[in-house]
Scaffold this motif. Structure first.
Motif, PDB file in Angstrom:
ATOM      1  N   THR A 107       0.115   5.430 -19.689  1.00 32.57           N
ATOM      2  CA  THR A 107      -1.009   5.937 -18.903  1.00 32.57           C
ATOM      3  C   THR A 107      -2.144   4.913 -18.823  1.00 32.57           C
ATOM      4  O   THR A 107      -2.893   4.904 -17.852  1.00 32.57           O
ATOM      5  N   HIS A 108      -2.269   4.062 -19.838  1.00 30.17           N
ATOM      6  CA  HIS A 108      -3.303   3.021 -19.801  1.00 30.17           C
ATOM      7  C   HIS A 108      -3.001   2.027 -18.681  1.00 30.17           C
ATOM      8  O   HIS A 108      -3.885   1.647 -17.906  1.00 30.17           O
ATOM      9  N   ASP A 109      -1.742   1.584 -18.588  1.00 34.23           N
ATOM     10  CA  ASP A 109      -1.353   0.675 -17.511  1.00 34.23           C
ATOM     11  C   ASP A 109      -1.551   1.333 -16.145  1.00 34.23           C
ATOM     12  O   ASP A 109      -1.989   0.686 -15.190  1.00 34.23           O
ATOM     13  N   ASP A 110      -1.238   2.619 -16.070  1.00 39.57           N
ATOM     14  CA  ASP A 110      -1.419   3.335 -14.805  1.00 39.57           C
ATOM     15  C   ASP A 110      -2.891   3.379 -14.406  1.00 39.57           C
ATOM     16  O   ASP A 110      -3.230   3.218 -13.225  1.00 39.57           O
ATOM     17  N   TYR A 111      -3.756   3.597 -15.382  1.00 44.05           N
ATOM     18  CA  TYR A 111      -5.185   3.660 -15.075  1.00 44.05           C
ATOM     19  C   TYR A 111      -5.684   2.305 -14.580  1.00 44.05           C
ATOM     20  O   TYR A 111      -6.439   2.227 -13.604  1.00 44.05           O
ATOM     21  N   LYS A 112      -5.240   1.223 -15.226  1.00 45.65           N
ATOM     22  CA  LYS A 112      -5.649  -0.109 -14.783  1.00 45.65           C
ATOM     23  C   LYS A 112      -5.151  -0.396 -13.367  1.00 45.65           C
ATOM     24  O   LYS A 112      -5.852  -1.038 -12.570  1.00 45.65           O
ATOM     25  N   LYS A 113      -3.958   0.102 -13.040  1.00 42.14           N
ATOM     26  CA  LYS A 113      -3.420  -0.075 -11.686  1.00 42.14           C
ATOM     27  C   LYS A 113      -4.284   0.669 -10.671  1.00 42.14           C
ATOM     28  O   LYS A 113      -4.596   0.139  -9.599  1.00 42.14           O
ATOM     29  N   LEU A 114      -4.675   1.891 -11.005  1.00 43.43           N
ATOM     30  CA  LEU A 114      -5.531   2.653 -10.094  1.00 43.43           C
ATOM     31  C   LEU A 114      -6.852   1.928  -9.854  1.00 43.43           C
ATOM     32  O   LEU A 114      -7.356   1.883  -8.726  1.00 43.43           O
ATOM     33  N   LEU A 115      -7.422   1.373 -10.915  1.00 45.59           N
ATOM     34  CA  LEU A 115      -8.682   0.636 -10.769  1.00 45.59           C
ATOM     35  C   LEU A 115      -8.502  -0.604  -9.901  1.00 45.59           C
ATOM     36  O   LEU A 115      -9.348  -0.923  -9.055  1.00 45.59           O
ATOM     37  N   ALA A 116      -7.379  -1.309 -10.101  1.00 38.74           N
ATOM     38  CA  ALA A 116      -7.128  -2.529  -9.332  1.00 38.74           C
ATOM     39  C   ALA A 116      -6.943  -2.228  -7.851  1.00 38.74           C
ATOM     40  O   ALA A 116      -7.220  -3.080  -6.996  1.00 38.74           O
ATOM     41  N   ASN A 117      -6.492  -1.005  -7.537  1.00 39.68           N
ATOM     42  CA  ASN A 117      -6.239  -0.633  -6.146  1.00 39.68           C
ATOM     43  C   ASN A 117      -7.500  -0.176  -5.410  1.00 39.68           C
ATOM     44  O   ASN A 117      -7.441   0.053  -4.197  1.00 39.68           O
ATOM     45  N   ARG A 118      -8.605  -0.012  -6.094  1.00 39.70           N
ATOM     46  CA  ARG A 118      -9.788   0.601  -5.482  1.00 39.70           C
ATOM     47  C   ARG A 118     -10.242  -0.153  -4.231  1.00 39.70           C
ATOM     48  O   ARG A 118     -10.271  -1.379  -4.195  1.00 39.70           O
ATOM     49  N   TRP A 119     -10.599   0.611  -3.195  1.00 37.36           N
ATOM     50  CA  TRP A 119     -11.028   0.055  -1.919  1.00 37.36           C
ATOM     51  C   TRP A 119     -11.949   1.063  -1.247  1.00 37.36           C
ATOM     52  O   TRP A 119     -12.063   2.208  -1.689  1.00 37.36           O
ATOM     53  N   THR A 120     -12.600   0.641  -0.170  1.00 38.59           N
ATOM     54  CA  THR A 120     -13.415   1.553   0.631  1.00 38.59           C
ATOM     55  C   THR A 120     -13.072   1.349   2.101  1.00 38.59           C
ATOM     56  O   THR A 120     -12.669   0.245   2.510  1.00 38.59           O
ATOM     57  N   PRO A 121     -13.214   2.366   2.921  1.00 38.13           N
ATOM     58  CA  PRO A 121     -12.928   2.223   4.362  1.00 38.13           C
ATOM     59  C   PRO A 121     -13.786   1.161   5.044  1.00 38.13           C
ATOM     60  O   PRO A 121     -13.363   0.564   6.039  1.00 38.13           O
ATOM     61  N   PHE A 122     -14.977   0.909   4.514  1.00 37.25           N
ATOM     62  CA  PHE A 122     -15.892  -0.014   5.163  1.00 37.25           C
ATOM     63  C   PHE A 122     -15.377  -1.450   5.157  1.00 37.25           C
ATOM     64  O   PHE A 122     -15.900  -2.314   5.867  1.00 37.25           O
ATOM     65  N   GLU A 123     -14.350  -1.717   4.348  1.00 38.09           N
ATOM     66  CA  GLU A 123     -13.762  -3.052   4.298  1.00 38.09           C
ATOM     67  C   GLU A 123     -12.943  -3.357   5.547  1.00 38.09           C
ATOM     68  O   GLU A 123     -12.605  -4.515   5.795  1.00 38.09           O
ATOM     69  N   VAL A 124     -12.588  -2.330   6.308  1.00 39.57           N
ATOM     70  CA  VAL A 124     -11.681  -2.500   7.442  1.00 39.57           C
ATOM     71  C   VAL A 124     -12.482  -2.566   8.739  1.00 39.57           C
ATOM     72  O   VAL A 124     -13.257  -1.659   9.052  1.00 39.57           O
ATOM     73  N   ASN A 125     -12.283  -3.621   9.499  1.00 40.40           N
ATOM     74  CA  ASN A 125     -12.958  -3.798  10.783  1.00 40.40           C
ATOM     75  C   ASN A 125     -12.218  -2.994  11.855  1.00 40.40           C
ATOM     76  O   ASN A 125     -11.042  -3.249  12.129  1.00 40.40           O
TER      77      ASN A 125
END
Length: 347
Positions: free
Chosen positions: A41-59
């Motif tokens: 679950t620790h590795d899974d949590y780090k993966k979720l954090l690494a995937n974080r994004w926001t819609p505003f990044e997309v033009n």
């Protein structure tokens, strides 16, 4: 199995920090990532954090120019699919919020909270897409369609009925049944819609939206993996649930029903769309259904071994490494070993 679960107190300082069970165990409520029952679950949590994004990044500038050039049938499909996705990602955080109070294991509880936040981002992204390409009145109609369109309501009924059963009667059996619903929602219900947007992108249309969908699919794959682990973990700790194979039968029936509903939805939403072969799409959905059964240690029910739409892999996220996901004691075919070849890579 029919006994109602007890909500976990926020803090129980006389209990250990490391949970004794995922559900119905002892835990203080304090999360120490270096002292958890299931290290994955620790590795899974780090993966979720690494995937974080926001819609505003997309033009979305080019999409705003291209959308008016799409044919009416394609625009209808675009709006109907956004309606469907918005309904799924609106309800999912509500379900996760209902499950979390009954989870003893603080690391899994943290994963559930993080996933719920991701789903809110996904829902926001649909508003962001629509606000970039249509006026406010049209945007409102699309979201009204999410609750009024009988095709969408029927499409979602398999999953939402399981969710409502758990909310009304939170037993451990209803919990694992709801988690099967999570596997269906995250792992089947999005996929014909994803294919629609990727088909537009391969024709150099609505590429900003497709990028957003790629981000969402990447998240959903991680959510699916975690949901499967949570389900298998609870079953491993409570083998009586599937002692007579009845729960395995329920999984088969639910996946089959979900596949049938997804095929029916695709015939409605994707009809007359250039580049989409509905027979090919039906096989693709069956292929996805086999993958979902595989990740739960069950057998294929469809005679589709290879992806019939290989072009879609150009838009799919990188393969998820499942090598270390099978960390539960194996007492049932529902948590037989999941590998890169029988899991849910290459979608």
């Amino acid at each position: 199995m029919n006994k109602r679960l007890q909500r976990v107190k926020l803090l129980q300082p006389t209990n250990p920090n490391k949970a004794t069970l995922i559900v119905g165990g002892l835990a203080s409520g304090i999360l120490n990532w270096d002292d958890i029952k299931y290290a994955q679950t620790h590795d899974d949590y780090k993966k979720l954090l690494a995937n974080r994004w926001t819609p505003f990044e997309v033009n979305m500038t080019d999409d705003a120019k291209k959308y008016p050039t799409l044919g009416r049938r394609t625009q209808d499909a675009f709006e109907n699919i956004i309606s469907l996705l918005a309904s799924l990602d609106s309800i999912q955080p509500n379900l996760l919020g209902a499950i979390a109070p009954y989870i003893t294991d603080t690391s899994f509880k943290a994963l559930i909270s993080t996933i719920a936040a991701d789903e809110v981002v996904h829902n926001y992204s649909y508003s962001y897409v629509l606000s970039s390409i249509v006026n406010k009145s049209k945007q409102d109609k699309v979201f009204e369609n999410a609750r009024m369109n009988p095709k969408i309501l029927k499409r979602n009924k398999v999953v939402f009925d399981l969710y409502d059963e758990f909310v009304a009667n939170p037993t451990i059996l209803n919990l694992v049944r709801a988690l099967v619903g999570v596997v269906v929602l995250e792992g089947i219900n999005f996929y014909s819609g994803f294919a629609f947007f990727y088909n537009l992108a391969r024709n150099k249309l609505m590429t900003g939206t497709a990028v957003m969908i790629e981000y969402i699919q990447r998240d959903e794959k991680s959510h699916l993996k975690i949901g499967g682990q949570l389900l298998r973990g609870i079953l491993a700790e409570n083998p009586e649930i599937d002692k007579d194979g009845s729960f395995s039968d329920f999984v088969y029936e639910t996946i089959q029903k979900a596949v049938e509903e997804e095929i029916e939805w695709s015939r409605y939403a994707l009809r007359d769309i250039e580049g989409i072969d509905l027979e090919e799409m039906e096989e693709y959905i069956q292929y996805i259904g086999n993958k979902r059964l595989n990740m739960l240690g069950l057998e294929h029910i469809y005679d589709v071994d290879d992806n019939p739409m290989p072009w879609i892999k150009a838009y799919s996220d990188e393969e998820i490494n499942l090598t270390h996901t099978d960390f539960f004691e194996q007492k049932s075919r529902l948590y037989a070993k999941t590998t890169d070849t029988n899991g849910f890579d290459d979608l």
